[in-house]
Scaffold this motif. Structure first.
Motif, short mmCIF file in Angstrom:
data_model
loop_
_atom_site.label_atom_id
_atom_site.label_comp_id
_atom_site.label_asym_id
_atom_site.label_seq_id
_atom_site.Cartn_x
_atom_site.Cartn_y
_atom_site.Cartn_z
N VAL A 67 -3.80 6.73 35.80
CA VAL A 67 -3.22 6.31 34.79
C VAL A 67 -4.10 6.21 33.56
N LYS A 68 -5.02 5.72 33.66
CA LYS A 68 -6.12 5.39 32.65
C LYS A 68 -6.47 6.74 32.02
N GLU A 69 -6.72 7.76 32.72
CA GLU A 69 -7.19 9.08 32.31
C GLU A 69 -6.35 9.81 31.58
N ILE A 70 -4.84 9.49 31.84
CA ILE A 70 -3.79 10.39 31.38
C ILE A 70 -3.16 9.71 30.16
N LEU A 109 -8.33 17.96 31.00
CA LEU A 109 -8.29 17.24 29.76
C LEU A 109 -9.34 17.47 28.74
N THR A 110 -10.02 18.69 28.68
CA THR A 110 -11.12 19.10 27.67
C THR A 110 -10.64 19.85 26.66
N ASN A 111 -10.89 19.65 25.41
CA ASN A 111 -10.85 20.48 24.42
C ASN A 111 -9.21 20.15 24.06
N VAL A 112 -8.71 19.12 24.15
CA VAL A 112 -7.44 18.82 23.98
C VAL A 112 -6.97 19.06 22.80
N GLU A 113 -7.47 18.74 21.44
CA GLU A 113 -7.00 19.28 20.19
C GLU A 113 -7.03 20.56 19.76
N VAL A 114 -8.05 21.20 20.44
CA VAL A 114 -7.92 22.74 20.41
C VAL A 114 -6.95 23.44 21.13
N LYS A 115 -6.71 23.00 22.26
CA LYS A 115 -5.58 23.68 22.93
C LYS A 115 -4.18 23.26 22.37
N PHE A 116 -4.14 22.19 21.80
CA PHE A 116 -2.50 21.99 21.27
C PHE A 116 -2.45 22.84 20.08
N LYS A 117 -3.60 22.87 19.19
CA LYS A 117 -3.80 23.88 17.87
C LYS A 117 -3.11 25.28 18.40
#
Length: 241
Positions: free
Chosen positions: A153-156, A200-208
């Motif tokens: 939960v904390k991770e997500i 959950l690595t490079n989250v911002e890049v993946k969403f872009k």
């Protein structure tokens, strides 16, 4: 001169005594006053989980409602503690007005995600606090499955907060599945296809990358041809039909 000075002291003593008597009289009279009414206010008018009647039942002292009890016997700290212990309450304040009204202001917890497990489900708010389901209200929030521990939960939560902070993603992503490989898959509102997000690595890049892909495929309406959109690989989006 000495007589005048003595007279001033006597006058001051008399006035002080009168004031003390009046204060004591007023204080005792105020303590004997009974609670005439209970008022409950919800911050921002948000009272989905709790009703006024439910809060009134929490304002109990000596196994009975505080209404019509003397102000002198009211333990505000204990009452505030009773209300604060409710799982739907984030913050509470209980106080008395001069005219004998017991007021309670409450800020309810706001769930941001619903965790679905084999044993049942529950909400989690922005602070990461678990909130039980309610028969009064069902919150429209992200559905998350595959979470098995508080650590999960904390991770997500940072991922959920990122999605909610983006106007497009907030409307598009409706569900998140966590796998034992620590990879994530999204269910979306716009179609039956899944988003393979990876870890959950490079989250911002993946969403872009995902949003750029959406911009193209929404225009030519080809997005519905795919079953899976994979954004976990570096600098590319891989799709399967």
């Amino acid at each position: 001169m000495k007589f005048k000075k003595l007279l001033k002291y006597l006058l001051f003593a008399v006035l002080t005594g009168c004031l003390a008597f009046l204060y004591s009289f007023s204080s005792k009279r105020n303590e004997r006053k009974k609670i005439s009414k209970i008022e409950v206010e919800f911050e921002a008018g948000d009272n989905h989980f709790l009703t006024h009647a439910m809060v009134n039942k929490l304002l109990i002292q000596n196994d009975t409602t505080v209404k019509n009890q003397a102000k002198s016997v009211i333990d505000l700290y204990k009452l505030e503690n009773n209300v604060s212990k409710n799982p739907y309450v984030e913050k509470a304040a209980v106080f008395l007005s001069i005219d004998g009204v017991l007021k309670s202001t409450i800020k309810q917890r706001t769930p941001i995600v619903r965790i679905i497990t084999d044993k049942g489900s529950y909400y989690v708010d922005r602070q990461g606090v678990k909130v039980p389901l309610s028969s009064n209200y069902s919150a429209r929030v992200l559905l998350v499955s595959g979470v098995k521990s508080d650590k999960d939960v904390k991770e997500i939560l940072p991922l959920v907060r990122y999605i909610l902070a983006d106007n497009f993603l907030q409307k598009e992503v409706v569900g998140i599945q966590k796998y034992d490989t620590n990879e994530y898959e999204f269910s979306v509102r716009s179609g039956d296809y899944k988003i393979d997000f990876g870890t959950l690595t490079n989250v911002e890049v993946k969403f872009k990358k995902l949003k750029a892909f959406y911009n193209t495929t929404f225009k030519d309406k080809t997005i519905q041809e795919y079953k899976t959109i994979n954004v976990k690989y570096h600098n590319q989006v891989v799709c399967t039909k």
